[in-house]
Write an enzyme that holds these catalytic residues in place. Structure first.
Site, short mmCIF file in Angstrom:
data_model
loop_
_atom_site.label_atom_id
_atom_site.label_comp_id
_atom_site.label_asym_id
_atom_site.label_seq_id
_atom_site.Cartn_x
_atom_site.Cartn_y
_atom_site.Cartn_z
N CYS A 143 0.85 -1.19 0.00
CA CYS A 143 0.00 0.00 0.00
C CYS A 143 0.88 1.23 0.00
O CYS A 143 2.11 1.15 0.09
CB CYS A 143 -0.93 0.03 1.21
SG CYS A 143 -0.06 0.20 2.79
N CYS A 162 3.31 1.68 2.84
CA CYS A 162 4.57 0.93 2.72
C CYS A 162 5.62 1.79 2.01
O CYS A 162 6.81 1.79 2.37
CB CYS A 162 4.36 -0.35 1.92
SG CYS A 162 3.16 -1.50 2.64
N ASP A 221 14.99 28.68 -28.18
CA ASP A 221 16.20 29.04 -28.93
C ASP A 221 15.81 29.05 -30.41
O ASP A 221 14.82 28.42 -30.81
CB ASP A 221 17.27 27.98 -28.67
CG ASP A 221 18.47 28.15 -29.58
OD1 ASP A 221 19.00 29.27 -29.66
OD2 ASP A 221 18.85 27.16 -30.23
N ASP A 272 18.92 23.41 -28.06
CA ASP A 272 19.65 22.23 -28.56
C ASP A 272 21.16 22.33 -28.46
O ASP A 272 21.85 21.32 -28.57
CB ASP A 272 19.26 21.97 -30.02
CG ASP A 272 19.94 22.96 -30.96
OD1 ASP A 272 19.98 24.17 -30.63
OD2 ASP A 272 20.43 22.53 -32.01
N ASP A 284 23.01 26.50 -24.92
CA ASP A 284 21.68 26.48 -24.31
C ASP A 284 21.66 25.75 -22.97
O ASP A 284 20.66 25.84 -22.24
CB ASP A 284 20.67 25.81 -25.25
CG ASP A 284 20.42 26.62 -26.51
OD1 ASP A 284 20.45 27.86 -26.42
OD2 ASP A 284 20.22 26.01 -27.57
#
Length: 757
Positions: free
Chosen positions: A20, A23, A443, A642, A646
């Site tokens: 559960c 736990c 970007d 990318d 960045d």
């Protein structure tokens, strides 16, 4: 998110024995108590724990000891594939064990149910049982069958629940053990020592104890089946791995396992075979089905120099490639690692649920005790009997399984489906953070645009044949490595033009290039390069200025000193950029473009895409400052980029999304990776985030509403007003149904339509 995207060191463990949400909280507490642990996160649905260390090394044995002391078992995951196989086998074995236990329990419970409840519903049956068996024999048969149910198929509840109760860490097994044990014990006294009970309270509840165990076993069985389905994405990804590789060694093809291939070796792939590892084609051509990574159904054409990805499917050609990545460095291995990491993460909303469920079971036991005392003191006759029934109903109805499953199952299904669509959540927290975004910052180069220049306009002067002129210009530019030169050559080759031989080629750095082609003097360069060659009256001036305003670079071509053509080159937009920006606007986001490019080019791109704001001519630290300024205004920012430049912005943003076609540094700094490098996948990521949070909230509503609404009913709150009591049998059925509902609702994410508008 403003956190380190990669932990200094982490350990993964398989946890067994959890039943559960409470736990989960206890295992997390146990792991967090080990010295050196920075953070511990446990996923109830996948039964795995991820521990990040504050230093580069950690004591795995100490983790195992802590988990064992908390009443559970932990096994470190050393090999992902082996761990997946072992866990799958263990789940299959657990499912078969539960299946056998359920059917045995059902077979033993049905006679008990018929003997007790059947006689209440069917008067002739009641008279027949009384006439043939008599009450005492009836109760003795029920006692024998129920005892077999409780201490046969149902013994696991006592084996796990009683020690947890003894160690003052009660869980759902404790609730079931207490509830069924109390009903059975009371019934045993009523059967064998009825004089010990107050007058009017002699009754048996064997059928309640037996039916409760059977229904909860059914719920566990359905839960085990559904939990296996939530993790199908990982199983499918692991199953995609090629089983062998044809390596060229000493002039011969040798078939070996992919793990035995080294970087730099050459591998041959035949039609219809899986590509075993990542690499670069050196010989041959083919089409490769990369849909399992990119979601793109059309096979990609592959030629020498192109990269291939391990586990993708070669279609109709054969080729040889040089291996560039092996083992855990391959793209598929990284994808599996990212998906597992996301599935093992804990959302802020889940942390709250875990804290609640940790205290929920003790609170329920307190309510059950209060119910027992209240009915004993204030209840009508038979008070003891009614007190027992209502206390047992409270214990059973309040099992927090549904709450423990509500969040992790949704995360597992959502991240698995996202991976199939080419969207990788490296951190599960991004699922929640992305949903709350206000601003999408982008970007430009490599994100909105292709990241490489292309020929966009080719305007010839009167008297020149466009194709013949382009072939001459491309012949000269083929001797240059400049990106603009390569764009012109690519345009000529796309038209299948035959390029003549260029001679006496000379390059003037930063200005242009000139050469002799077929006896003609050819010069190519920018405006000042043309003016330096005597071009004063330029008929292309207005067109060149218009192209420049569009963010394009105008170039002139001269043949024997005569102006022959105006050429425009630009980093062109990706095909899906306009759609993606429009979709983001429809979803109500403010879109900002951040770029180091000049303002004129940036403004031209922004105007074309209808971007809201432009922040141009900024260095990496400028992007960070811009994001901080937005955050200071109370905006939650998602940044998409990318490049290496960045990476700081990706780390600063509330959510960082990296293009999978970008640099490794950018990907390492991001929370989400778009495998194909397609901005429209960011729209899908946001849609997945929204659908997941909506699904989690639905699960939590039904789990909490179920518990909070039915506990008072189980306690008998409606009895004084309407004479309604909730039987423990119905409480057990409702509890099992709630967990099944939560799992079924989470699995809907696998086939739900994603709204992108």
């Amino acid at each position: 998110m403003n956190h380190s995207k990669r932990d200094p060191a982490s350990t993964q463990l398989t946890i067994t024995g959890m039943h559960c949400g409470g736990c989960v909280g206890r295992v997390e507490q146990a792991l967090a108590s080990v010295p050196g642990v920075n953070e511990a996160s446990v996923n109830f649905a996948s039964e795995r724990a991820r521990v990040s260390w504050s230093n580069t090394t950690g004591d795995v044995e100490a983790l195992q000891r802590a988990v064992r002391e908390a009443g559970f078992d932990a096994t470190p995951i050393e090999s992902r594939v082996r761990a997946d196989t072992e866990q799958r086998e263990a789940r299959d074995a657990d499912y078969q064990r539960l299946r056998r236990a359920f059917w045995w329990a059902l077979a033993l419970t049905l006679p008990v149910f018929v003997l007790e409840m059947g006689s209440h519903f069917i008067p002739p049956l009641h008279h027949a049982i009384e006439g043939i068996l008599g009450r005492q024999s009836n109760w003795l048969i029920q006692f024998a069958l129920t005892t077999l149910v409780l201490f046969g198929p149902g013994r696991l509840f006592f084996r796990l629940g009683i020690p947890a109760l003894w160690h003052r860490r009660p869980d759902m097994n404790s609730l079931v053990a207490l509830g069924t044990g109390a009903a059975w014990s009371y019934s045993v006294i009523a059967t064998f020592a009825p004089g010990a009970l107050p007058e009017g309270s002699v009754n048996v509840y064997f059928e309640a104890a037996a039916v409760i165990v059977t229904l909860i076993l059914l719920g566990r069985l359905l839960e085990a089946n559904a939990k296996g389905r939530t993790n199908q994405a990982i199983a499918r990804l692991v199953g995609l791995q090629a089983k062998n590789a044809r390596v060229l060694r000493h002039g011969k093809e040798v078939e070996v396992a992919p793990d035995d291939v080294a970087v730099g070796e050459q591998v041959r792939v035949r039609p219809g075979e899986k590509i075993p590892l990542d690499g670069e084609i050196i010989e041959g051509e083919s089409y490769v089905d990369e849909s399992m990574l990119t979601g793109e159904p059309i096979p990609a054409a592959k030629h020498p120099g192109d990269t291939v990805i391990g586990s993708t499917l070669n279609k109709n050609g054969s080729f040889t490639f040089t291996v560039t990545k092996t083992g855990k460095d391959t793209l598929l291995a990284q994808i599996i690692e990212m998906v597992e990491s996301a599935q093992g993460s804990r959302l802020p909303i889940q942390a709250l649920v875990n804290r609640v469920t940790l205290w929920f079971v003790p609170a329920v036991m307190g309510i059950a005790l209060l119910t027992l005392v209240t009915w004993l003191v204030f209840g009508p006759a038979p008070a003891l009997s009614l007190a027992l029934v209502n206390a047992v109903a409270v214990l059973i109805i309040a099992c927090p399984c549904a709450m423990g499953l509500a969040t992790p199952t949704s995360i597992m299904v959502a991240t698995g489906r996202a991976a199939e669509m080419g969207v990788l959540f490296r951190h599960g927290e991004a699922l929640q953070a992305l949903r709350n975004t206000d601003v999408i910052a982008l970007d430009k180069t490599g994100t909105l645009t292709r990241g490489a220049p292309a020929l966009t306009d080719f305007i010839t002067a009167e008297g020149f044949d466009p194709d013949a002129l382009l072939a001459i210009i491309a012949a000269v530019e083929s001797r240059s490595e400049h990106p603009i030169a390569q764009a012109i050559v690519a345009a000529a080759r796309a038209k299948d033009l035959a390029l003549p031989q260029a001679q006496q080629v000379n390059t003037e750095s930063g200005a242009g290039i000139h050469a002799q082609v077929n006896g003609k003097a050819v010069a190519i360069g920018a405006d000042r390069f043309a003016r330096a060659r005597g071009i004063v009256d330029n008929p292309f001036t207005e067109q060149a200025q218009a192209l420049a305003r569009e963010g394009k670079t105008p170039i002139y071509a001269l043949i024997d000193g005569q102006l022959a053509a105006l050429i425009a080159v630009a980093d062109t937009l990706k095909d899906t950029s306009a759609y993606a920006i429009a979709a983001l606007h429809r979803q109500g986001f403010e879109v900002v473009m951040m770029t180091g490019d000049n303002r004129q080019t940036a403004e031209a791109i922004a105007k074309q895409l209808k971007i809201d704001r432009v922040i141009a001519e900024v260095m990496p630290d400028g992007k960070i400052d811009a994001i901080k300024a937005l955050q200071a205004d109370g905006k939650r920012v998602t940044f998409v980029g990318d490049g290496i430049n960045d990476a700081p912005a990706l780390a600063q943003a509330d959510v960082g999304i990296a293009m999978g076609t970008g640099t490794d540094i950018a990907i390492d700094s991001a929370d989400v990776v778009l495998v194909k490098g397609d901005l429209s996948a960011a729209v899908k990521a946001i849609a997945i985030s929204r659908a997941t949070l909506r699904n989690i909230k639905q699960n939590l509503f039904w789990a909490f509403a179920y518990n909070t609404a039915l506990i008072p009913v189980a306690a008998g709150l409606l009895y004084p007003l309407y004479g309604i009591l909730l039987s423990p049998i119905f409480a057990a059925g409702a509890m099992a149904l709630s967990s099944t509902f939560v799992l079924g609702n989470a699995l809907r994410l696998k086939r739900s339509k994603l709204t992108t508008r």
